[in-house]
Design an enzyme around this catalytic site. Sequence first.
Site, PDB file in Angstrom:
ATOM      1  N   TYR A   1     -18.786  -2.212 -13.575  1.00  0.00           N
ATOM      2  CA  TYR A   1     -18.035  -1.700 -14.724  1.00  0.00           C
ATOM      3  C   TYR A   1     -18.716  -2.133 -16.017  1.00  0.00           C
ATOM      4  O   TYR A   1     -18.779  -1.376 -16.980  1.00  0.00           O
ATOM      5  CB  TYR A   1     -16.607  -2.219 -14.661  1.00  0.00           C
ATOM      6  CG  TYR A   1     -15.883  -1.759 -13.418  1.00  0.00           C
ATOM      7  CD1 TYR A   1     -15.207  -0.538 -13.400  1.00  0.00           C
ATOM      8  CD2 TYR A   1     -15.895  -2.516 -12.256  1.00  0.00           C
ATOM      9  CE1 TYR A   1     -14.554  -0.110 -12.254  1.00  0.00           C
ATOM     10  CE2 TYR A   1     -15.245  -2.102 -11.118  1.00  0.00           C
ATOM     11  CZ  TYR A   1     -14.575  -0.895 -11.116  1.00  0.00           C
ATOM     12  OH  TYR A   1     -13.938  -0.472  -9.988  1.00  0.00           O
TER      13      TYR A   1
ATOM     14  N   CYS B   1     -16.877   7.201  -7.544  1.00  0.00           N
ATOM     15  CA  CYS B   1     -16.230   5.983  -8.038  1.00  0.00           C
ATOM     16  C   CYS B   1     -16.392   4.840  -7.041  1.00  0.00           C
ATOM     17  O   CYS B   1     -16.250   3.680  -7.395  1.00  0.00           O
ATOM     18  CB  CYS B   1     -14.755   6.241  -8.305  1.00  0.00           C
ATOM     19  SG  CYS B   1     -13.962   7.154  -6.993  1.00  0.00           S
ATOM     20  N   HIS B   2     -16.679   5.173  -5.808  1.00  0.00           N
ATOM     21  CA  HIS B   2     -16.831   4.131  -4.807  1.00  0.00           C
ATOM     22  C   HIS B   2     -18.127   3.359  -5.005  1.00  0.00           C
ATOM     23  O   HIS B   2     -18.336   2.322  -4.400  1.00  0.00           O
ATOM     24  CB  HIS B   2     -16.779   4.744  -3.410  1.00  0.00           C
ATOM     25  CG  HIS B   2     -17.820   5.783  -3.175  1.00  0.00           C
ATOM     26  ND1 HIS B   2     -17.643   7.118  -3.475  1.00  0.00           N
ATOM     27  CD2 HIS B   2     -19.060   5.663  -2.691  1.00  0.00           C
ATOM     28  CE1 HIS B   2     -18.742   7.765  -3.145  1.00  0.00           C
ATOM     29  NE2 HIS B   2     -19.608   6.920  -2.681  1.00  0.00           N
TER      30      HIS B   2
ATOM     31  N   ASN C   1      -9.969   9.069 -12.473  1.00  0.00           N
ATOM     32  CA  ASN C   1     -10.813  10.253 -12.350  1.00  0.00           C
ATOM     33  C   ASN C   1     -10.066  11.365 -11.613  1.00  0.00           C
ATOM     34  O   ASN C   1      -9.564  11.156 -10.515  1.00  0.00           O
ATOM     35  CB  ASN C   1     -12.116   9.922 -11.638  1.00  0.00           C
ATOM     36  CG  ASN C   1     -11.862   9.495 -10.216  1.00  0.00           C
ATOM     37  OD1 ASN C   1     -10.790   8.983  -9.937  1.00  0.00           O
ATOM     38  ND2 ASN C   1     -12.792   9.695  -9.347  1.00  0.00           N
TER      39      ASN C   1
ATOM     40  N   GLU D   1     -23.697   5.522   2.869  1.00  0.00           N
ATOM     41  CA  GLU D   1     -24.832   5.775   1.977  1.00  0.00           C
ATOM     42  C   GLU D   1     -25.934   4.739   2.164  1.00  0.00           C
ATOM     43  O   GLU D   1     -26.940   4.774   1.492  1.00  0.00           O
ATOM     44  CB  GLU D   1     -24.341   5.778   0.529  1.00  0.00           C
ATOM     45  CG  GLU D   1     -23.372   6.935   0.276  1.00  0.00           C
ATOM     46  CD  GLU D   1     -22.987   7.007  -1.188  1.00  0.00           C
ATOM     47  OE1 GLU D   1     -23.449   6.161  -1.955  1.00  0.00           O
ATOM     48  OE2 GLU D   1     -22.223   7.910  -1.545  1.00  0.00           O
TER      49      GLU D   1
END
Length: 107
Positions: A24, A54-55, A46, A83
């Site tokens: 952040y 956002c993850h 969002n 990912e």
Amino acid sequence: MATEFQKRVWKTLELIPEGRVTTYGAIAAYLDTKAVRAVGSAVGKNPKAPEVPCHRVVKADGRLGNYSGKGGQTTKRRLLENEGVMVKEGRIVAFEEHFFDFEKGDG
DNA sequence: TACATGACTATCC
DNA sequence: GGGATAGCCATGT
């Protein structure tokens, strides 16, 4: 309706490539602001959660933090692992290696 | 307008 | 090293 600030944050999230994570504070810094609280708030609100990665946003210490999506932290961890970002005990493995710097980019 | 809250961060003891 | 507090900006009520 979303504010310009929120939209900026969401746009920034989309800049994060796969297999990478950011904090952040990094987002706030990229937006040239110190509103890390506002960033977190904007990220959590969002309107297009599946579109906005956002993850890929975690806390400054490498922990996942929170996740308002379905499944909560569990889903957040799953998404990251899919990912290539390993997560252990709610913390990013090799966090500094997966950390994404907006200024540097991916290459 | 004023008060309270938040997907946070850094400092102090 | 852990727990608690202060600071920060924006949003919602």
